[in-house]
Design a protein around this motif. Structure first.
Motif, PDB file in Angstrom:
ATOM      1  N   SER A 158       0.820  -1.221   0.000  1.00 41.75           N
ATOM      2  CA  SER A 158       0.000   0.000   0.000  1.00 41.75           C
ATOM      3  C   SER A 158       0.851   1.267   0.000  1.00 41.75           C
ATOM      4  CB  SER A 158      -0.958   0.008   1.183  1.00 41.75           C
ATOM      5  OG  SER A 158      -0.277   0.260   2.401  1.00 41.75           O
ATOM      6  N   VAL A 193      -2.004   1.478  -5.196  1.00 39.77           N
ATOM      7  CA  VAL A 193      -3.393   1.478  -4.752  1.00 39.77           C
ATOM      8  C   VAL A 193      -3.781   0.016  -4.578  1.00 39.77           C
ATOM      9  CG1 VAL A 193      -5.764   1.992  -5.429  1.00 39.77           C
ATOM     10  CG2 VAL A 193      -3.932   3.602  -5.994  1.00 39.77           C
ATOM     11  N   VAL A 214      -4.901  -1.538   6.419  1.00 44.62           N
ATOM     12  CA  VAL A 214      -4.996  -0.921   5.098  1.00 44.62           C
ATOM     13  C   VAL A 214      -6.451  -0.493   4.875  1.00 44.62           C
ATOM     14  CG1 VAL A 214      -4.373  -1.137   2.655  1.00 44.62           C
ATOM     15  CG2 VAL A 214      -3.212  -2.559   4.320  1.00 44.62           C
ATOM     16  N   PRO A 215      -6.934   0.469   5.679  1.00 42.99           N
ATOM     17  CA  PRO A 215      -8.353   0.839   5.603  1.00 42.99           C
ATOM     18  C   PRO A 215      -8.761   1.479   4.279  1.00 42.99           C
ATOM     19  CG  PRO A 215      -7.158   2.366   7.025  1.00 42.99           C
ATOM     20  CD  PRO A 215      -6.210   1.246   6.672  1.00 42.99           C
ATOM     21  N   GLN A 216      -7.793   1.993   3.519  1.00 44.88           N
ATOM     22  CA  GLN A 216      -8.104   2.645   2.253  1.00 44.88           C
ATOM     23  C   GLN A 216      -8.375   1.656   1.121  1.00 44.88           C
ATOM     24  OE1 GLN A 216      -5.147   2.451   3.714  1.00 44.88           O
ATOM     25  NE2 GLN A 216      -3.477   2.337   2.221  1.00 44.88           N
ATOM     26  N   THR A 261     -10.213  -0.807  -1.203  1.00 44.69           N
ATOM     27  CA  THR A 261     -11.611  -0.937  -1.592  1.00 44.69           C
ATOM     28  C   THR A 261     -11.928  -2.390  -1.909  1.00 44.69           C
ATOM     29  OG1 THR A 261     -11.500   1.271  -2.561  1.00 44.69           O
ATOM     30  CG2 THR A 261     -13.363  -0.092  -3.212  1.00 44.69           C
TER      31      THR A 261
END
Length: 169
Positions: free
Chosen positions: A112, A116, A141-143, A145
């Protein structure tokens, strides 16, 4: 990262059997609960539904000449996509079967920092998110998707699944 990754901006990963190895017990329990949920939605006893399911799956395989997914079989039996998604969110219980994994979390944190990160799953997005939570990935890695058939309008291996993720990223 070097010249090997030059031009690569993102990494998309599957979840099941990729970021964790699903146990045979987990798969059997979830699969059974999916079919029990389908029987209930259709107002049938499981003992009556199971042979119907197997027969329909064989019929589709004979017609198409390929391996048939559970999803396409239950759709042909009359389960709607919304019903299927809802009952799968109950049937699959990653929090009961999957443990945190520090090694995969560390690897994904490192990735990360350069790319992305996203995940693509044939399961409902909710199940994907719950699985990432159980592993510990959602926290580190909260970002990242999670993409699933509900928003992509397709499932793997349909090329529209992968193209949809690429377009959204």
């Amino acid at each position: 990262m070097g010249s090997v990754t030059e031009g690569i901006v993102g990494v998309v990963s599957d979840i099941d059997n990729t970021v964790y190895c699903r146990s045979p017990e987990y798969f059997a329990a979830g699969s059974r609960r999916e079919l029990e949920g389908c029987a209930s939605v259709l107002g049938l006893a499981f003992g009556k539904f199971e042979p119907m399911f197997k027969s329909k799956q064989g019929e589709i395989a004979a017609r198409t000449g390929r391996k048939v997914t559970v999803t396409e079989t239950v759709y042909e039996l009359g389960v709607t996509p919304e019903q299927w998604s809802d009952l799968r969110c109950v049937a699959w219980q990653p929090e009961k079967w999957i443990s945190s994994d520090r090694e995969i979390c560390q690897l994904l944190v490192e990735l990360s920092q350069h790319f992305v990160l996203a995940f693509g799953t044939n399961s409902p997005i909710e199940i994907g998110k719950r699985t990432l939570q159980a592993i510990g990935i959602a926290e580190v890695v909260p970002q990242a998707t999670v993409f699933g058939p509900e928003i992509l309008g397709a499932s793997k291996p349909n090329p529209a699944f992968h193209a949809g993720i690429a377009a959204r990223l």
